[in-house]
Enzyme design. Sequence first.
Site, PDB file in Angstrom:
ATOM      1  N   GLY A  45       1.105  -0.927  -0.194  1.00 13.49           N
ATOM      2  CA  GLY A  45      -0.099  -0.193  -0.163  1.00 13.49           C
ATOM      3  C   GLY A  45       0.835   1.120  -0.204  1.00 13.49           C
ATOM      4  CB  CYS A  99       4.604   2.078   6.671  1.00 13.31           C
ATOM      5  SG  CYS A  99       5.294   3.903   6.255  1.00 13.31           S
ATOM      6  CG  LEU A 100       6.362   1.071   0.786  1.00 14.89           C
ATOM      7  CD1 LEU A 100       5.848   1.163  -0.488  1.00 14.89           C
ATOM      8  CD2 LEU A 100       7.465  -0.080   0.593  1.00 14.89           C
ATOM      9  CG  HIS A 146      -0.260   1.001   6.856  1.00 14.09           C
ATOM     10  ND1 HIS A 146       0.564   0.201   7.846  1.00 14.09           N
ATOM     11  CD2 HIS A 146      -0.374   1.601   6.737  1.00 14.09           C
ATOM     12  CE1 HIS A 146       1.457   1.522   7.433  1.00 14.09           C
ATOM     13  NE2 HIS A 146       1.481   1.836   6.548  1.00 14.09           N
TER      14      HIS A 146
HETATM   15 NI    NI Z   1       2.331   3.418   5.503  1.00 14.62          NI
END
Ligand code: NI
Length: 164
Positions: free
Chosen positions: A49, A93-94, A135
């Site tokens: 995502g 998370c990226l 998220h």
């Molecule tokens: Ni994230």
Amino acid sequence: MAIRNLRYEGDEILKKTSREVPEEDISTQKIQTLIDDMIETMHKFNGVGLAAVQVGVLKRLIVIDLYDDKGPIVLINPVIIKTKGEQEVEEGCLSFPNQFAKVVRPAEVVAEYTDRNGKRMRVHAKELLAQAIAHEVDHLNGELFIDKILPGTLEYIEPEESKE
Ligand code: NI
């Protein structure tokens, strides 16, 4: 299409609230290109995502891809209208490379959003999709997973060296 620069931990923009995308803007080249670039950027970094704020754009737009037969999903102006239950899940998370921790997310999420064709949609999500929507919608409100992790569960995992 192009890979966009990701915003990382410590960048103040990640704590800002994103603004709604006016419905009449969705069909513009600017928004359609942003969507394509976000999908490409998410794939490049193997994310499930990505929220627009993570590429420095404060718009309520997220992309999700669980790498299943549904392909990438684009959610514009998403609103979580109902949640049910809880799930304790591993999350990353990226914007926080190599960091993973446990968080509690809703087990099910009902969300409404507008798709990239301007059509208002509703999704009833469970498991990983419910986690991903929760998220990413948090990102639109300036909320980060790192602020809601279960104590003592943060791990740093270096990716394996790719053999190129
Ligand atoms: Ni994230």
